[in-house]
Write a protein that holds these residues in place. Structure first.
Motif, PDB file in Angstrom:
ATOM      1  N   GLY A   1      -2.956  -1.956   5.609  1.00 31.10           N
ATOM      2  CA  GLY A   1      -3.080  -2.661   4.337  1.00 31.10           C
ATOM      3  C   GLY A   1      -1.866  -2.413   3.463  1.00 31.10           C
ATOM      4  O   GLY A   1      -1.967  -2.302   2.247  1.00 31.10           O
ATOM      5  N   ALA A   2      -0.706  -2.350   4.097  1.00 26.53           N
ATOM      6  CA  ALA A   2       0.513  -1.922   3.396  1.00 26.53           C
ATOM      7  C   ALA A   2       1.054  -2.952   2.421  1.00 26.53           C
ATOM      8  O   ALA A   2       1.866  -2.604   1.562  1.00 26.53           O
ATOM      9  CB  ALA A   2       1.600  -1.572   4.421  1.00 26.53           C
ATOM     10  N   SER A   3       0.633  -4.215   2.520  1.00 26.21           N
ATOM     11  CA  SER A   3       1.193  -5.229   1.626  1.00 26.21           C
ATOM     12  C   SER A   3       0.379  -5.408   0.355  1.00 26.21           C
ATOM     13  O   SER A   3       0.811  -6.114  -0.557  1.00 26.21           O
ATOM     14  CB  SER A   3       1.299  -6.579   2.356  1.00 26.21           C
ATOM     15  N   GLY A   4      -0.801  -4.801   0.257  1.00 26.94           N
ATOM     16  CA  GLY A   4      -1.586  -4.881  -0.968  1.00 26.94           C
ATOM     17  C   GLY A   4      -0.983  -4.018  -2.063  1.00 26.94           C
ATOM     18  O   GLY A   4       0.027  -3.342  -1.869  1.00 26.94           O
ATOM     19  N   GLY A   5      -1.619  -4.028  -3.237  1.00 23.13           N
ATOM     20  CA  GLY A   5      -1.083  -3.270  -4.351  1.00 23.13           C
ATOM     21  C   GLY A   5      -1.014  -1.786  -4.079  1.00 23.13           C
ATOM     22  O   GLY A   5       0.034  -1.156  -4.253  1.00 23.13           O
ATOM     23  N   VAL A   6      -2.125  -1.192  -3.630  1.00 22.20           N
ATOM     24  CA  VAL A   6      -2.138   0.245  -3.352  1.00 22.20           C
ATOM     25  C   VAL A   6      -1.219   0.567  -2.187  1.00 22.20           C
ATOM     26  O   VAL A   6      -0.433   1.520  -2.239  1.00 22.20           O
ATOM     27  CB  VAL A   6      -3.573   0.724  -3.060  1.00 22.20           C
ATOM     28  N   GLY A   7      -1.293  -0.227  -1.117  1.00 17.20           N
ATOM     29  CA  GLY A   7      -0.459   0.023   0.048  1.00 17.20           C
ATOM     30  C   GLY A   7       1.020  -0.090  -0.248  1.00 17.20           C
ATOM     31  O   GLY A   7       1.831   0.719   0.225  1.00 17.20           O
ATOM     32  N   SER A   8       1.401  -1.076  -1.066  1.00 16.90           N
ATOM     33  CA  SER A   8       2.814  -1.248  -1.413  1.00 16.90           C
ATOM     34  C   SER A   8       3.348  -0.036  -2.175  1.00 16.90           C
ATOM     35  O   SER A   8       4.448   0.457  -1.904  1.00 16.90           O
ATOM     36  CB  SER A   8       2.994  -2.512  -2.264  1.00 16.90           C
ATOM     37  N   ILE A   9       2.559   0.461  -3.125  1.00 21.63           N
ATOM     38  CA  ILE A   9       3.014   1.613  -3.904  1.00 21.63           C
ATOM     39  C   ILE A   9       3.044   2.869  -3.043  1.00 21.63           C
ATOM     40  O   ILE A   9       3.985   3.672  -3.136  1.00 21.63           O
ATOM     41  CB  ILE A   9       2.118   1.801  -5.140  1.00 21.63           C
ATOM     42  N   ALA A  10       2.037   3.050  -2.188  1.00 25.74           N
ATOM     43  CA  ALA A  10       2.039   4.196  -1.277  1.00 25.74           C
ATOM     44  C   ALA A  10       3.267   4.156  -0.367  1.00 25.74           C
ATOM     45  O   ALA A  10       3.888   5.199  -0.090  1.00 25.74           O
ATOM     46  CB  ALA A  10       0.763   4.223  -0.448  1.00 25.74           C
ATOM     47  N   LEU A  11       3.630   2.966   0.096  1.00 20.89           N
ATOM     48  CA  LEU A  11       4.803   2.815   0.961  1.00 20.89           C
ATOM     49  C   LEU A  11       6.071   3.243   0.217  1.00 20.89           C
ATOM     50  O   LEU A  11       6.899   4.002   0.746  1.00 20.89           O
ATOM     51  CB  LEU A  11       4.901   1.347   1.420  1.00 20.89           C
ATOM     52  N   VAL A  12       6.211   2.783  -1.011  1.00 24.44           N
ATOM     53  CA  VAL A  12       7.404   3.132  -1.798  1.00 24.44           C
ATOM     54  C   VAL A  12       7.479   4.636  -2.036  1.00 24.44           C
ATOM     55  O   VAL A  12       8.541   5.257  -1.880  1.00 24.44           O
ATOM     56  CB  VAL A  12       7.399   2.368  -3.138  1.00 24.44           C
TER      57      VAL A  12
END
Length: 344
Positions: free
Chosen positions: A157-168
């Motif tokens: 779920g890396a493209s969602g809001g939480v996933g995107s921020i976790a990735l960064v």
């Protein structure tokens, strides 16, 4: 004053209206003027009664939703000594504490953190709730800026809001990241720093993921009974394996069964899964959002850095909020879409 409210929890429909201005902030509260906000996937669910027995949202009807935003301090209550009128803050609030979809609103001091000039209003508007959830998930996996370098992390779920921020955040800390997202969002997660990308519709690619730490932000299937990524971890024999899930059944179970029975049922599921994972040498955790001003301030500092990629995929005027909120397809993806008071 203008606000966006849920008039009943059956339809869960968001609509604009005029409501009285809030009273002066109570002890340890802050009164805020909205600059911008966003939608989190939990917001439309809460509007229809999701988690209400635990979150007490039915007592707030008409409900003003909104979990995050950027705002300016109007007044502070007794006990608040580190904020001043006119200061910009980022907001992250649980459904228990009131919402941000109003021109002026009061929140506990623990729901806000001051922000630097380098953090834009648009980025701050979508950062709070998702950013804190992402940071709490990383902490639950025992990852931090001090120990993440070189570790292999899979974000589902890396493209969602939480996933995107976790990735960064994980990329900033030096982790190696496999990002699981739809084919259309592969470029998005690569731009945020993913080393590898996997389409969740590709069974062979999913089965080939070799990460030792998995953060699951994707919506669950089959009532949490099937979990192929956790099964994948069980087949590995490496130290430091961890599985963290933000899409756990606590709120859905409480919604269906009430507080006591729901917590007992979800607690039983959690203990069973955690014990089974421990026997396999896996750290297993569920994450439920918690307000934390110190961690919120850290997320804000990271995204104030001009070298940090933005997770905002679009910005609209605040008046567009109801249409997006009421869309049955849910919040737009990827990343965070924001709604700004002064947008053109």
């Amino acid at each position: 004053m203008k606000a966006f409210i849920i008039g009943d929890s059956h339809s869960g429909t968001l609509r604009p209206t005029e409501v009285p201005a809030p009273p002066a902030p109570a002890n340890n509260q802050v009164q805020l003027e909205l600059i911008g906000t966003s939608i989190n996937p939990i917001d439309p669910l809460v509007a229809k009664g999701y988690g209400a027995p635990l979150l007490k949202t039915k007592r707030q009807v008409p409900l003003i939703p909104g979990r995050d935003g950027v705002a300016r301090v109007i007044k502070v209550g007794k006990g608040v000594t580190d904020l001043r009128p006119g200061q910009r803050v980022v907001v992250a609030a649980s459904p228990r504490t009131g919402g941000t979809y109003a021109a002026v609103f009061n929140l506990p001091r623990g729901c806000v953190a001051p922000i630097e000039d380098g953090l834009s209003d648009a980025t701050a508007a979508g950062l709070g709730y998702a950013g804190l959830t992402a940071l709490q998930a990383l902490a639950a996996a025992d990852l931090s800026a001090d120990n993440a370098r070189g570790k292999h992390l899979c974000i589902n779920g890396a493209s969602g809001g939480v996933g995107s921020i976790a990735l960064v955040l994980a990329r900033r800390w030096g982790a190696q990241i496999t990002a699981v997202a739809s084919q259309r969002n592969q470029d998005w997660v690569r731009r945020l720093g993913a080393d590898e990308t996997v389409d969740y519709r590709d069974p062979a690619a999913m089965a080939a993921i070799d990460a030792d730490i998995i953060l699951n932000f994707a919506a669950p299937g089959d009532n949490h009974r099937q979990n192929p990524l956790l099964d994948l971890l069980r087949r590995r024999d490496t130290p430091g394996r961890a599985y963290v899930n933000t899409t756990n059944p606590v709120l859905s179970s409480v919604t269906d069964k009430g507080v006591v029975s729901g917590l007992a049922a979800s607690g039983g599921i959690y203990l069973k899964k955690r014990l089974a994972a421990r026997r396999a040498g896996i750290r297993y955790r569920w994450v439920l959002f918690q307000e934390n001003a110190e961690r919120l301030a850290y997320v804000a500092r990271v995204f104030a850095d001009p070298n940090t990629p933005t997770v905002v995929s679009g910005s609209q005027p605040l008046d567009a909020l109801p249409e997006a909120f009421n869309d049955p397809k849910g919040p737009p993806s990827p990343g965070k879409g924001v709604f700004m008071v002064d947008a053109p």
